[in-house]
Design a protein around this motif. Structure first.
Motif, short mmCIF file in Angstrom:
data_model
loop_
_atom_site.label_atom_id
_atom_site.label_comp_id
_atom_site.label_asym_id
_atom_site.label_seq_id
_atom_site.Cartn_x
_atom_site.Cartn_y
_atom_site.Cartn_z
N ASP A 6 0.82 -1.23 -0.08
CA ASP A 6 0.04 0.02 0.01
C ASP A 6 0.86 1.29 -0.01
OD1 ASP A 6 -2.44 1.19 -0.24
OD2 ASP A 6 -2.59 1.57 1.94
N THR A 7 2.06 1.12 -0.60
CA THR A 7 2.90 2.25 -0.89
C THR A 7 2.58 3.28 -1.98
OG1 THR A 7 4.61 0.68 -0.09
CG2 THR A 7 5.52 2.90 -1.00
N PHE A 8 2.12 2.53 -2.86
CA PHE A 8 1.85 3.47 -4.08
C PHE A 8 0.28 3.27 -4.32
CE2 PHE A 8 5.99 1.67 -4.98
CZ PHE A 8 6.72 2.81 -5.07
N TYR A 9 -0.41 4.33 -5.28
CA TYR A 9 -1.73 4.19 -5.63
C TYR A 9 -1.83 5.03 -6.76
CZ TYR A 9 -2.16 9.37 -3.80
OH TYR A 9 -2.07 10.56 -3.54
N ILE A 10 -2.97 4.74 -7.52
CA ILE A 10 -3.16 5.19 -8.81
C ILE A 10 -4.30 6.39 -8.88
CG2 ILE A 10 -3.90 4.51 -11.10
CD1 ILE A 10 -1.31 3.13 -10.32
N GLU A 11 -3.89 7.35 -9.52
CA GLU A 11 -4.87 8.59 -9.73
C GLU A 11 -4.90 8.44 -11.46
OE1 GLU A 11 -4.05 11.81 -6.36
OE2 GLU A 11 -3.53 12.28 -8.30
N HIS A 12 -6.28 8.67 -11.59
CA HIS A 12 -6.78 8.68 -13.03
C HIS A 12 -7.60 9.91 -13.19
CE1 HIS A 12 -10.47 6.64 -12.44
NE2 HIS A 12 -9.82 5.85 -11.50
N GLY A 13 -7.52 10.46 -14.28
CA GLY A 13 -8.31 11.79 -14.57
C GLY A 13 -8.39 12.00 -16.06
N ILE A 14 -8.62 13.16 -16.63
CA ILE A 14 -8.78 13.51 -17.93
C ILE A 14 -7.42 13.44 -18.58
CG2 ILE A 14 -10.87 14.87 -17.80
CD1 ILE A 14 -8.89 17.46 -17.86
N HIS A 15 -6.31 13.67 -17.85
CA HIS A 15 -5.00 13.33 -18.44
C HIS A 15 -4.17 12.18 -18.26
CE1 HIS A 15 -4.98 17.83 -18.93
NE2 HIS A 15 -5.42 17.74 -17.68
N GLY A 16 -5.13 11.15 -17.84
CA GLY A 16 -4.80 9.67 -17.80
C GLY A 16 -4.33 9.25 -16.59
N HIS A 24 7.15 9.65 1.69
CA HIS A 24 8.41 10.16 1.11
C HIS A 24 9.41 8.72 1.50
CE1 HIS A 24 7.33 14.03 0.03
NE2 HIS A 24 6.97 14.32 1.08
N GLN A 25 9.29 8.31 2.55
CA GLN A 25 10.38 7.14 2.86
C GLN A 25 9.49 5.76 2.24
OE1 GLN A 25 11.08 6.56 7.11
NE2 GLN A 25 11.86 4.82 6.48
N LEU A 26 10.25 5.25 1.40
CA LEU A 26 9.52 4.06 0.74
C LEU A 26 10.22 2.77 1.14
CD1 LEU A 26 9.66 5.29 -2.81
CD2 LEU A 26 7.96 5.30 -1.33
N THR A 27 11.27 2.85 2.01
CA THR A 27 11.98 1.56 2.82
C THR A 27 12.35 1.94 3.97
OG1 THR A 27 14.28 2.03 2.13
CG2 THR A 27 12.70 0.70 0.46
N ALA A 28 12.47 0.90 5.03
CA ALA A 28 12.80 1.03 6.26
C ALA A 28 14.48 1.14 6.21
CB ALA A 28 12.70 -0.21 7.03
N ALA A 49 1.92 -4.07 -9.53
CA ALA A 49 0.46 -3.94 -9.50
C ALA A 49 0.00 -2.73 -9.74
CB ALA A 49 0.25 -4.48 -8.00
N CYS A 50 0.44 -1.84 -9.48
CA CYS A 50 0.01 -0.37 -10.21
C CYS A 50 0.08 -0.25 -11.65
CB CYS A 50 1.01 0.65 -9.52
SG CYS A 50 0.85 1.07 -7.66
N ALA A 51 1.07 -0.83 -12.24
CA ALA A 51 0.97 -0.88 -13.72
C ALA A 51 -0.09 -1.71 -14.22
CB ALA A 51 2.20 -1.83 -14.25
N ARG A 52 -0.52 -2.82 -13.47
CA ARG A 52 -1.75 -3.72 -13.83
C ARG A 52 -2.75 -3.03 -13.83
NH1 ARG A 52 1.56 -7.66 -11.47
NH2 ARG A 52 0.30 -7.51 -9.37
N GLU A 53 -3.08 -2.23 -12.71
CA GLU A 53 -4.10 -1.25 -12.18
C GLU A 53 -4.25 -0.05 -13.45
OE1 GLU A 53 -7.71 0.21 -10.44
OE2 GLU A 53 -6.82 -1.61 -10.59
N MET A 54 -3.37 0.60 -13.83
CA MET A 54 -3.02 1.62 -14.63
C MET A 54 -3.70 1.22 -16.12
SD MET A 54 0.35 3.71 -13.71
CE MET A 54 0.16 4.92 -14.87
N LYS A 55 -3.24 -0.17 -16.43
CA LYS A 55 -3.59 -0.60 -17.70
C LYS A 55 -4.99 -1.09 -17.77
CE LYS A 55 0.85 -2.14 -18.82
NZ LYS A 55 1.76 -3.53 -19.05
N ARG A 56 -5.61 -1.45 -16.61
CA ARG A 56 -7.06 -1.62 -16.60
C ARG A 56 -7.78 -0.42 -16.40
NH1 ARG A 56 -10.96 -1.38 -13.72
NH2 ARG A 56 -9.89 -0.37 -11.93
N THR A 57 -7.48 0.49 -15.86
CA THR A 57 -8.15 1.69 -15.86
C THR A 57 -8.38 2.57 -17.06
OG1 THR A 57 -7.34 2.18 -13.42
CG2 THR A 57 -8.24 4.05 -14.78
N VAL A 58 -7.20 2.37 -17.86
CA VAL A 58 -6.88 3.21 -19.11
C VAL A 58 -7.69 2.59 -20.15
CG1 VAL A 58 -5.58 3.61 -20.89
CG2 VAL A 58 -4.79 4.29 -18.77
N ALA A 59 -7.83 1.02 -19.98
CA ALA A 59 -8.76 0.16 -21.16
C ALA A 59 -10.11 0.44 -20.83
CB ALA A 59 -8.19 -1.16 -20.72
#
Length: 73
Positions: A6-16, A24-28, A49-59
């Motif tokens: 749950d480190t990254f998340y996807i936003e989508h809108g009119i610009h993709g 800001h801290q991604l690792t221990a 996982a984010c890439a898969r979600e982005m592709k699903r959202t864009v499709a």
């Protein structure tokens, strides 16, 4: 949707779709090669996982646009 950390998340809108980070801290703090490898692999898994979600959202958006344009005569 995001990966198991749950480190990254996807936003989508009119610009993709785009990947955003929740922190800001991604690792221990890592002191051993194995810790570094494990932390980086977990981040890679999250990004995959984010890439898969982005592709699903864009499709889905592409299908939605196609459906709307197909119904307008």
């Amino acid at each position: 949707m995001s990966g198991k950390l749950d480190t990254f998340y996807i936003e989508h809108g009119i610009h993709g779709a785009r990947v955003m980070t929740r922190s800001h801290q991604l690792t221990a703090g890592c002191i051993a090669d194995g810790e570094i490898d494990a932390n980086i692999q977990a981040l890679k898994d999250d990004l995959d996982a984010c890439a898969r979600e982005m592709k699903r959202t864009v499709a889905a958006e592409r299908r939605s646009l196609f459906d709307r344009s197909g119904s307008v005569v």
